[in-house]
Design a protein around this motif. Structure first.
Motif, mmCIF file in Angstrom:
data_model
loop_
_atom_site.group_PDB
_atom_site.id
_atom_site.type_symbol
_atom_site.label_atom_id
_atom_site.label_comp_id
_atom_site.label_asym_id
_atom_site.label_seq_id
_atom_site.Cartn_x
_atom_site.Cartn_y
_atom_site.Cartn_z
ATOM 1 N N ARG A 48 0.825 -1.200 0.000
ATOM 2 C CA ARG A 48 0.000 0.000 0.000
ATOM 3 C C ARG A 48 0.857 1.247 0.000
ATOM 4 N N GLN A 49 1.935 1.252 0.776
ATOM 5 C CA GLN A 49 2.837 2.397 0.824
ATOM 6 C C GLN A 49 3.451 2.648 -0.553
ATOM 7 N N GLU A 50 3.907 1.589 -1.202
ATOM 8 C CA GLU A 50 4.478 1.742 -2.541
ATOM 9 C C GLU A 50 3.410 2.170 -3.545
ATOM 10 N N TYR A 51 2.214 1.625 -3.405
ATOM 11 C CA TYR A 51 1.099 1.941 -4.298
ATOM 12 C C TYR A 51 0.723 3.421 -4.180
ATOM 13 N N GLU A 52 0.747 3.950 -2.976
ATOM 14 C CA GLU A 52 0.398 5.350 -2.750
ATOM 15 C C GLU A 52 1.485 6.294 -3.240
ATOM 16 N N ASN A 53 2.736 5.843 -3.243
ATOM 17 C CA ASN A 53 3.840 6.708 -3.654
ATOM 18 C C ASN A 53 4.000 6.801 -5.164
ATOM 19 N N SER A 68 -9.785 3.672 -3.989
ATOM 20 C CA SER A 68 -10.196 4.162 -2.671
ATOM 21 C C SER A 68 -10.094 3.073 -1.607
ATOM 22 N N TRP A 69 -10.214 1.793 -2.006
ATOM 23 C CA TRP A 69 -10.046 0.746 -1.004
ATOM 24 C C TRP A 69 -8.615 0.740 -0.481
ATOM 25 N N PHE A 70 -7.634 0.944 -1.362
ATOM 26 C CA PHE A 70 -6.239 0.991 -0.921
ATOM 27 C C PHE A 70 -5.946 2.255 -0.129
ATOM 28 N N GLN A 71 -6.668 3.350 -0.384
ATOM 29 C CA GLN A 71 -6.418 4.593 0.338
ATOM 30 C C GLN A 71 -6.993 4.560 1.744
ATOM 31 N N TYR A 72 -8.265 4.253 1.874
ATOM 32 C CA TYR A 72 -8.893 4.279 3.190
ATOM 33 C C TYR A 72 -9.901 3.154 3.410
ATOM 34 N N GLY A 73 -10.254 2.423 2.404
ATOM 35 C CA GLY A 73 -11.262 1.376 2.546
ATOM 36 C C GLY A 73 -10.843 0.252 3.469
ATOM 37 N N TYR A 74 -9.556 -0.043 3.490
ATOM 38 C CA TYR A 74 -9.096 -1.108 4.386
ATOM 39 C C TYR A 74 -9.295 -0.720 5.848
ATOM 40 N N VAL A 110 -13.259 -6.051 -5.050
ATOM 41 C CA VAL A 110 -13.209 -5.134 -6.190
ATOM 42 C C VAL A 110 -11.857 -4.429 -6.251
ATOM 43 N N GLY A 111 -11.330 -4.050 -5.091
ATOM 44 C CA GLY A 111 -10.034 -3.386 -5.057
ATOM 45 C C GLY A 111 -8.902 -4.273 -5.535
ATOM 46 N N VAL A 112 -8.898 -5.518 -5.090
ATOM 47 C CA VAL A 112 -7.825 -6.433 -5.467
ATOM 48 C C VAL A 112 -7.930 -6.806 -6.947
ATOM 49 N N LEU A 113 -9.131 -7.114 -7.396
ATOM 50 C CA LEU A 113 -9.284 -7.492 -8.802
ATOM 51 C C LEU A 113 -9.111 -6.304 -9.738
ATOM 52 N N GLY A 114 -9.549 -5.119 -9.298
ATOM 53 C CA GLY A 114 -9.428 -3.939 -10.136
ATOM 54 C C GLY A 114 -8.016 -3.427 -10.271
ATOM 55 N N SER A 115 -7.193 -3.684 -9.275
ATOM 56 C CA SER A 115 -5.822 -3.189 -9.327
ATOM 57 C C SER A 115 -4.913 -4.096 -10.142
ATOM 58 N N ILE A 117 -3.403 -6.959 -9.572
ATOM 59 C CA ILE A 117 -2.200 -7.516 -8.971
ATOM 60 C C ILE A 117 -2.220 -9.022 -9.210
ATOM 61 N N PHE A 118 -1.085 -9.550 -9.600
ATOM 62 C CA PHE A 118 -0.996 -10.954 -9.985
ATOM 63 C C PHE A 118 0.041 -11.679 -9.142
ATOM 64 N N HIS A 119 0.016 -12.983 -9.227
ATOM 65 C CA HIS A 119 0.985 -13.864 -8.568
ATOM 66 C C HIS A 119 1.001 -13.651 -7.062
ATOM 67 N N THR A 120 -0.164 -13.565 -6.469
ATOM 68 C CA THR A 120 -0.268 -13.355 -5.030
ATOM 69 C C THR A 120 -0.453 -14.674 -4.303
ATOM 70 N N THR A 121 -0.280 -14.607 -3.014
ATOM 71 C CA THR A 121 -0.653 -15.724 -2.154
ATOM 72 C C THR A 121 -2.174 -15.638 -1.959
ATOM 73 N N PRO A 122 -2.793 -16.548 -1.249
ATOM 74 C CA PRO A 122 -4.241 -16.443 -1.011
ATOM 75 C C PRO A 122 -4.645 -15.319 -0.055
ATOM 76 N N ALA A 123 -3.699 -14.633 0.568
ATOM 77 C CA ALA A 123 -4.019 -13.617 1.580
ATOM 78 C C ALA A 123 -4.954 -12.510 1.088
ATOM 79 N N PRO A 124 -4.812 -11.967 -0.137
ATOM 80 C CA PRO A 124 -5.743 -10.906 -0.550
ATOM 81 C C PRO A 124 -7.195 -11.364 -0.658
ATOM 82 N N PHE A 125 -7.403 -12.653 -0.737
ATOM 83 C CA PHE A 125 -8.756 -13.163 -0.910
ATOM 84 C C PHE A 125 -9.353 -13.702 0.387
#
Length: 149
Positions: A48-53, A68-74, A110-115, A117-125
Motif C-alpha cells: 500500500r505504501q508503494e502503491y500510494e507513492n 479508494s479501497w487501498f487509500q482508506y477502505g481497508y 473489487v479493489g484487489v481485482l481492479g488493481s 495484482i498478480f501472482h499473489t498468495t491467497p491472503a488478498p482473498f
C-alpha cells in the motif's frame, strides 16, 4: 399444543462465524504476506505504501472504486469487522451494522481485482471469504424460533 415451547435458535454459530471473519480479515490484511518470498513489499501495508507513492496516472472515473479501497477502505473494513462479533448477534437495529463488514469485504474484492495484482498468495482473498462468513453468520442470527402449532 406442545407442552414445551420450542427454544429460540442459538446465537453461538453466528458469533463463531463473525469471530472467524474477524480473524481472517485481520490475518489477510496485517499478518500474512500478499506475495511469495523474494518480493520487497510482500505485506499489504508495504504494498500500500508503494502503491500510494506511485505517480497518479490518468484513468477513468470508475477506477476510484478500487483505488479508494487501498487509500482508506481497508480502515473502514478493519473497523467493521472489529465490531462484527458484537453486532451480528443483536436483535435490535444495530444488527444492520454487521452488513457493513459484508460490503467492505466485497469492496476489497473489487479493489484487489481492479488493481490487477498478480501472482499473489491467497491472503488478498481472505477478506472476501470473511465477507461470505459474515453474511452467513448474519443470516443465521436472523432466524426465528418456530411457531407452536
Amino acid at each position: 399444543m406442545p407442552l414445551i415451547a420450542p427454544a429460540p435458535p442459538s446465537k453461538g454459530a453466528p458469533a463463531a462465524l463473525a469471530v472467524a471473519a474477524l480473524l481472517l480479515t485481520l490475518a489477510g490484511l496485517y499478518l500474512l504476506p500478499w506475495w511469495p518470498s523474494g518480493y520487497p513489499d510482500s505485506t499489504f501495508l508495504e504494498f500500500r505504501q508503494e502503491y500510494e507513492n506511485e505517480p497518479a496516472l490518468q484513468s477513468p472515473w470508475w477506477n476510484v472504486i478500487y483505488v479508494s479501497w487501498f487509500q482508506y477502505g481497508y480502515l473502514v473494513q478493519t473497523a467493521s469487522v472489529l465490531v462484527l462479533p458484537f453486532t451480528v448477534v443483536r436483535d435490535d437495529r444495530w444488527h444492520w451494522l454487521s452488513l457493513l463488514a459484508v460490503l467492505t469485504c466485497g469492496w476489497q474484492l473489487v479493489g484487489v481485482l481492479g488493481s490487477t495484482i498478480f501472482h499473489t498468495t491467497p491472503a488478498p482473498f481472505l477478506g472476501p471469504l470473511a465477507g461470505i462468513l459474515a453474511l452467513v453468520g448474519w443470516l443465521l442470527a436472523r432466524r426465528r424460533a418456530p411457531r407452536a402449532a
